[in-house]
Design an enzyme around this catalytic site. Structure first.
Site, mmCIF file in Angstrom:
data_model
loop_
_atom_site.group_PDB
_atom_site.id
_atom_site.type_symbol
_atom_site.label_atom_id
_atom_site.label_comp_id
_atom_site.label_asym_id
_atom_site.label_seq_id
_atom_site.Cartn_x
_atom_site.Cartn_y
_atom_site.Cartn_z
ATOM 1 N N ASP A 1 -6.107 -4.325 -6.723
ATOM 2 C CA ASP A 1 -4.884 -3.951 -7.451
ATOM 3 C C ASP A 1 -4.946 -4.135 -8.968
ATOM 4 O O ASP A 1 -4.033 -3.731 -9.690
ATOM 5 C CB ASP A 1 -3.672 -4.716 -6.882
ATOM 6 C CG ASP A 1 -3.847 -6.238 -6.885
ATOM 7 O OD1 ASP A 1 -4.547 -6.765 -7.784
ATOM 8 O OD2 ASP A 1 -3.278 -6.900 -5.994
ATOM 9 N N HIS B 1 -14.251 -5.534 -3.876
ATOM 10 C CA HIS B 1 -13.868 -4.353 -3.084
ATOM 11 C C HIS B 1 -13.433 -3.171 -3.940
ATOM 12 O O HIS B 1 -12.739 -2.289 -3.461
ATOM 13 C CB HIS B 1 -12.760 -4.736 -2.087
ATOM 14 C CG HIS B 1 -13.238 -5.663 -1.002
ATOM 15 N ND1 HIS B 1 -12.380 -6.361 -0.176
ATOM 16 C CD2 HIS B 1 -14.488 -6.004 -0.605
ATOM 17 C CE1 HIS B 1 -13.089 -7.088 0.677
ATOM 18 N NE2 HIS B 1 -14.372 -6.900 0.427
ATOM 19 N N CYS C 1 -18.972 18.204 -9.804
ATOM 20 C CA CYS C 1 -19.670 18.913 -8.718
ATOM 21 C C CYS C 1 -18.729 19.699 -7.804
ATOM 22 O O CYS C 1 -19.197 20.404 -6.910
ATOM 23 C CB CYS C 1 -20.468 17.913 -7.881
ATOM 24 S SG CYS C 1 -19.433 16.849 -6.886
ATOM 25 N N ASN D 1 -2.816 -21.456 0.878
ATOM 26 C CA ASN D 1 -2.397 -20.455 1.863
ATOM 27 C C ASN D 1 -1.278 -21.070 2.703
ATOM 28 O O ASN D 1 -1.459 -22.158 3.258
ATOM 29 C CB ASN D 1 -3.594 -20.074 2.765
ATOM 30 C CG ASN D 1 -3.349 -18.798 3.547
ATOM 31 O OD1 ASN D 1 -2.242 -18.583 4.053
ATOM 32 N ND2 ASN D 1 -4.364 -17.967 3.653
ATOM 33 N N ALA E 1 1.139 -19.101 -3.251
ATOM 34 C CA ALA E 1 0.299 -19.303 -4.442
ATOM 35 C C ALA E 1 1.123 -19.288 -5.727
ATOM 36 O O ALA E 1 0.815 -20.007 -6.677
ATOM 37 C CB ALA E 1 -0.777 -18.212 -4.490
HETATM 38 P P1 OAD Z 1 -5.196 -10.615 4.610
HETATM 39 O O1 OAD Z 1 -3.979 -9.788 4.766
HETATM 40 O O2 OAD Z 1 -6.187 -10.588 5.707
HETATM 41 O O3 OAD Z 1 -4.776 -12.133 4.372
HETATM 42 C C1 OAD Z 1 -3.807 -12.504 3.440
HETATM 43 C C2 OAD Z 1 -3.648 -13.996 3.478
HETATM 44 O O4 OAD Z 1 -2.743 -14.376 2.451
HETATM 45 C C3 OAD Z 1 -3.098 -14.534 4.793
HETATM 46 O O5 OAD Z 1 -3.938 -15.592 5.254
HETATM 47 C C4 OAD Z 1 -1.718 -15.063 4.417
HETATM 48 O O6 OAD Z 1 -1.367 -16.221 5.155
HETATM 49 C C5 OAD Z 1 -1.910 -15.400 2.946
HETATM 50 N N1 OAD Z 1 -0.671 -15.374 2.154
HETATM 51 C C6 OAD Z 1 0.466 -14.666 2.350
HETATM 52 N N2 OAD Z 1 1.340 -14.875 1.390
HETATM 53 C C7 OAD Z 1 0.762 -15.743 0.529
HETATM 54 C C8 OAD Z 1 1.183 -16.340 -0.696
HETATM 55 N N3 OAD Z 1 2.356 -16.080 -1.227
HETATM 56 N N4 OAD Z 1 0.321 -17.189 -1.294
HETATM 57 C C9 OAD Z 1 -0.888 -17.467 -0.764
HETATM 58 N N5 OAD Z 1 -1.328 -16.913 0.373
HETATM 59 C C10 OAD Z 1 -0.525 -16.072 1.018
HETATM 60 O O7 OAD Z 1 -5.852 -10.204 3.199
HETATM 61 P P2 OAD Z 1 -7.333 -10.477 2.678
HETATM 62 O O8 OAD Z 1 -7.837 -11.788 3.160
HETATM 63 O O9 OAD Z 1 -7.318 -10.216 1.220
HETATM 64 O O10 OAD Z 1 -10.625 -5.106 2.523
HETATM 65 O O11 OAD Z 1 -8.117 -9.320 3.397
HETATM 66 C C11 OAD Z 1 -9.476 -9.186 3.136
HETATM 67 C C12 OAD Z 1 -9.857 -7.718 3.120
HETATM 68 O O12 OAD Z 1 -9.410 -7.081 4.319
HETATM 69 C C13 OAD Z 1 -9.172 -6.899 2.032
HETATM 70 O O13 OAD Z 1 -9.815 -6.983 0.775
HETATM 71 C C14 OAD Z 1 -9.247 -5.517 2.573
HETATM 72 C C15 OAD Z 1 -8.774 -5.823 3.971
HETATM 73 O O14 OAD Z 1 -9.013 -4.909 4.936
HETATM 74 C C16 OAD Z 1 -10.932 -3.815 2.536
HETATM 75 O O15 OAD Z 1 -10.090 -2.936 2.540
HETATM 76 C C17 OAD Z 1 -12.404 -3.572 2.556
#
Ligand code: OAD
Length: 250
Positions: free
Chosen positions: A104, A119, A150, A213, A231
């Site tokens: 983002d 990513h 292209c 988290n 966070a």
């Molecule tokens: P997830 O949606 O899997 O996890 C988000 C995490 O943030 C969860 O463990 C929540 O508990 C936590 N969370 C929620 N609100 C929060 C807050 N206010 N403060 C702190 N933590 C909070 O997202 P990612 O781990 O980023 O990849 O997912 C990893 C990858 O999977 C992404 O980059 C994307 C996705 O598919 C691709 O698209 C390749």
């Protein structure tokens, strides 16, 4: 908010801190996460229908429009206090490295400088066929629009499932994980490799692991400190307690 004084002291004296962020850090900016019940993107959409090269080949219009929707969320969003706190950390810690899985661009907009994007970035566009970045294209009604070089289809410059991460990004991220005193894992479920392996690399290399988290993903049991509030609440307070005498801009 009270933190363990030992944690504050360790953060104060650390020469090297590496942070890994995930979708959770941008949630308080109004951008949905992926895997949370009800609100997560993958709860409502099939990742395999939207975030793979095969999905794009099957239905490029659907994929392009879904990413356009996500782009509009991102462009309307603002960095939140958690992003800002990491900017301050970068300014105050001798060696601070920020690795993000987020596409983002909110860390950049907050003012962080040294960011490893694992990513990609949803605001960039590239040629599906040849992978080169594209800044401008003709809006002639074709969806997805065509590459001005292209004539092929354009796609977002993000990493899809089944694709490799940019090699320099993952190499720099691994080095940052292996050469740090403290590793902060912030707002990530830790379920997608290779990003998910970074905290384990840091632990193996002897780093202290701090997790931010509200939930308890699998990594939690390995964390030396678990900070279980959002966070946007934890990080600004942590920064204030690590450097109490410094104002926001000092
Ligand atoms: P997830 O949606 O899997 O996890 C988000 C995490 O943030 C969860 O463990 C929540 O508990 C936590 N969370 C929620 N609100 C929060 C807050 N206010 N403060 C702190 N933590 C909070 O997202 P990612 O781990 O980023 O990849 O997912 C990893 C990858 O999977 C992404 O980059 C994307 C996705 O598919 C691709 O698209 C390749």
């Amino acid at each position: 908010m009270r933190f363990d004084p030992k944690l504050i002291q360790q953060l104060q004296t650390a020469r090297r801190i590496t942070a890994l962020t995930g979708a959770g850090i941008s949630k308080e900016s109004g951008i949905p996460t992926f895997r949370e019940a009800q609100t997560g993107l993958w709860e409502n959409y099939e990742a395999t229908e939207l975030a793979t090269p095969q999905a794009f080949q099957r239905n490029p219009k659907l994929v392009w429009e879904w990413y356009q929707w996500r782009r509009s969320l991102v462009t309307q969003a603002e960095p939140n206090p958690a992003h800002m706190a990491l900017v301050l950390m970068e300014q105050r810690v001798p060696t601070f490295r920020l690795i993000t899985q987020n596409v983002d661009g909110l860390h950049q907009r907050a003012g962080s400088r040294n960011i490893i994007e694992l990513h990609g970035n949803i605001l960039r566009t590239k040629c599906f066929e040849h992978n080169h970045l594209v800044d401008h294209w003709q809006e002639d009604g074709q969806i997805p629009p065509r590459c001005p070089v292209c004539g092929g289809q354009l796609r977002p410059d993000v990493v899809w499932f089944g694709e490799n991460l940019p090699s320099s990004a993952i190499q720099r991220a691994a080095a940052a994980a292996q050469q740090t005193d403290i590793f902060l894992s912030i707002g990530t479920s830790g379920l997608v490799n290779p990003a998910a392996s970074l905290p384990y690399m840091a632990i193996e290399a002897g780093a202290l692991l701090v997790e931010v988290n509200p939930d308890h993903p699998p990594l939690t049991i390995y964390a030396d400190y678990q900070l279980t509030s959002p966070a946007g609440e934890i990080l600004p307070e942590l920064v204030t307690q690590i450097w109490p005498s410094k104002g926001a801009n000092s």
